[in-house]
Design a protein around this motif. Structure first.
Motif, PDB file in Angstrom:
ATOM      1  N   ALA A 110       0.836  -1.202   0.000  1.00 55.02           N
ATOM      2  CA  ALA A 110       0.000   0.000   0.000  1.00 55.02           C
ATOM      3  C   ALA A 110       0.871   1.253   0.000  1.00 55.02           C
ATOM      4  CB  ALA A 110      -0.915   0.001   1.230  1.00 55.02           C
ATOM      5  N   GLY A 114       0.780   3.761  -3.042  1.00 55.07           N
ATOM      6  CA  GLY A 114       0.364   5.118  -2.701  1.00 55.07           C
ATOM      7  C   GLY A 114       1.391   6.147  -3.134  1.00 55.07           C
ATOM      8  N   GLN A 115       2.669   5.834  -2.925  1.00 56.51           N
ATOM      9  CA  GLN A 115       3.728   6.765  -3.308  1.00 56.51           C
ATOM     10  C   GLN A 115       3.789   6.927  -4.823  1.00 56.51           C
ATOM     11  OE1 GLN A 115       5.542   8.493  -0.898  1.00 56.51           O
ATOM     12  NE2 GLN A 115       5.915   9.691  -2.753  1.00 56.51           N
ATOM     13  N   LEU A 117       1.229   6.592  -6.894  1.00 56.03           N
ATOM     14  CA  LEU A 117       0.072   7.395  -7.291  1.00 56.03           C
ATOM     15  C   LEU A 117       0.293   8.876  -7.005  1.00 56.03           C
ATOM     16  CD1 LEU A 117      -2.844   5.101  -6.014  1.00 56.03           C
ATOM     17  CD2 LEU A 117      -2.148   5.506  -8.384  1.00 56.03           C
ATOM     18  N   ILE A 118       0.890   9.169  -5.840  1.00 52.42           N
ATOM     19  CA  ILE A 118       1.159  10.566  -5.484  1.00 52.42           C
ATOM     20  C   ILE A 118       2.175  11.182  -6.446  1.00 52.42           C
ATOM     21  CG2 ILE A 118       2.169  12.069  -3.729  1.00 52.42           C
ATOM     22  CD1 ILE A 118       1.045  10.143  -1.622  1.00 52.42           C
ATOM     23  N   VAL A 132      -4.694  13.076  -4.187  1.00 54.94           N
ATOM     24  CA  VAL A 132      -4.468  11.649  -3.931  1.00 54.94           C
ATOM     25  C   VAL A 132      -3.869  11.442  -2.542  1.00 54.94           C
ATOM     26  CG1 VAL A 132      -3.098   9.649  -4.610  1.00 54.94           C
ATOM     27  CG2 VAL A 132      -4.255  11.002  -6.357  1.00 54.94           C
ATOM     28  N   ALA A 133      -2.868  12.266  -2.189  1.00 56.91           N
ATOM     29  CA  ALA A 133      -2.207  12.132  -0.884  1.00 56.91           C
ATOM     30  C   ALA A 133      -3.202  12.309   0.258  1.00 56.91           C
ATOM     31  CB  ALA A 133      -1.077  13.150  -0.770  1.00 56.91           C
ATOM     32  N   PHE A 136      -6.018   9.394   0.411  1.00 55.76           N
ATOM     33  CA  PHE A 136      -5.521   8.071   0.790  1.00 55.76           C
ATOM     34  C   PHE A 136      -4.741   8.082   2.105  1.00 55.76           C
ATOM     35  CE2 PHE A 136      -5.519   6.872  -3.965  1.00 55.76           C
ATOM     36  CZ  PHE A 136      -6.838   6.448  -3.875  1.00 55.76           C
ATOM     37  N   VAL A 139      -5.282   4.903   4.531  1.00 53.55           N
ATOM     38  CA  VAL A 139      -5.059   3.521   4.089  1.00 53.55           C
ATOM     39  C   VAL A 139      -4.343   2.667   5.129  1.00 53.55           C
ATOM     40  CG1 VAL A 139      -3.855   2.070   2.419  1.00 53.55           C
ATOM     41  CG2 VAL A 139      -5.200   4.015   1.626  1.00 53.55           C
ATOM     42  N   PHE A 155      -7.933   1.268   0.025  1.00 54.64           N
ATOM     43  CA  PHE A 155      -7.889   2.505  -0.759  1.00 54.64           C
ATOM     44  C   PHE A 155      -9.302   3.041  -0.998  1.00 54.64           C
ATOM     45  CE2 PHE A 155      -3.624   1.028  -1.693  1.00 54.64           C
ATOM     46  CZ  PHE A 155      -2.901   2.207  -1.795  1.00 54.64           C
ATOM     47  N   SER A 158     -10.656   4.488   2.326  1.00 56.20           N
ATOM     48  CA  SER A 158     -10.029   5.763   2.665  1.00 56.20           C
ATOM     49  C   SER A 158     -10.629   6.885   1.827  1.00 56.20           C
ATOM     50  CB  SER A 158      -8.514   5.688   2.429  1.00 56.20           C
ATOM     51  OG  SER A 158      -7.899   6.917   2.742  1.00 56.20           O
ATOM     52  N   TRP A 159     -10.861   6.589   0.556  1.00 60.84           N
ATOM     53  CA  TRP A 159     -11.481   7.582  -0.332  1.00 60.84           C
ATOM     54  C   TRP A 159     -12.881   7.925   0.151  1.00 60.84           C
ATOM     55  CZ3 TRP A 159      -9.052   9.928  -4.458  1.00 60.84           C
ATOM     56  CH2 TRP A 159      -9.868  10.703  -5.294  1.00 60.84           C
TER      57      TRP A 159
END
Length: 215
Positions: A110, A114-115, A117-118, A132-133, A136, A139, A155, A158-159
């Motif tokens: 995750a 996540g990193q 996506l950011i 995004v940061a 999420f 998460v 994910f 969290s959204w």
């Protein structure tokens, strides 16, 4: 009395703040000093700078970087768990690291996803990366608070939890960044406490907004 704009109960905040001190103790114990690393200076010529960066790239150990990233996520996993334990009135100690291997795998995956996506979002005019940061943020808390939740589900949840609370969470992030800067100004020692305090503050936000989600 309520804390800032999130509506947190004063007694709850005080209790978690005190328990954050325990998390800070373990952070200090785990924190190690970084070795001195050569840095470029303004007196270098363009050719010297080029040579410097080429030598730096040659010195990079991909395996070491990979292991460092893994250890970082493992380290933070325990701190996230301590934050959740502190909110729920449980012990805040090294036992937080006694997690199933599957949980560690999910947290590491995750974190990496996540990193990515950011980073991708930040390349698209920065703003998508910030969105995004923020969305999420929860998460890792979800994966630890609800072990039965799968990787993708964390994910999505969290959204869902952060829906309608973007500016509050963004404001919290800005506030914590400013506090981090104060910690850095204190010869970097204070950053250990501010980092732990941030994780505990996010734990409060997680439970607060989680309770507002309509099932």
């Amino acid at each position: 009395m309520h804390w800032w704009c999130l509506g947190f109960d004063h007694k709850t905040l005080e209790n978690v703040y005190l328990r954050a001190g325990d998390g800070y103790r373990y952070t200090i114990i785990s924190n190690t000093s970084m070795p001195n690393v050569a840095e470029p200076n303004s007196n270098m010529t363009p050719e010297e700078l080029k040579e410097f960066y080429l030598d730096f790239l040659k010195s990079i150990n991909p395996t070491g970087i990979f292991l460092g990233v893994i250890l970082q996520y493992v380290f933070y996993a325990g701190l996230y768990k301590m934050a959740l334990n502190g909110y729920n009135g449980l012990s805040v100690d090294a036992s937080a690291y006694k997690l199933p291997a599957a949980t560690y795998v999910k947290l590491i995956c995750a974190g990496i996803v996540g990193q990515i996506l950011i980073t991708v979002g930040s390349c698209l005019f920065i703003i998508p990366g910030i969105i995004v940061a923020v969305r999420f943020l929860f998460v890792p808390y979800i994966l630890l608070d609800e072990p039965q939740t799968d990787f993708i589900g964390a994910f999505k949840k969290s959204w869902e939890i952060s829906r309608g609370h973007f500016w509050q969470l963004f404001g919290l992030g800005v506030l914590m960044t400013l506090i981090h800067l104060v910690g850095i100004a204190c010869f970097y020692v204070g950053i250990c406490f501010t980092m732990v305090l941030s994780l505990f503050a996010l734990a409060i936000a997680y439970y607060h907004f989680k309770d507002t989600v309509v099932a």
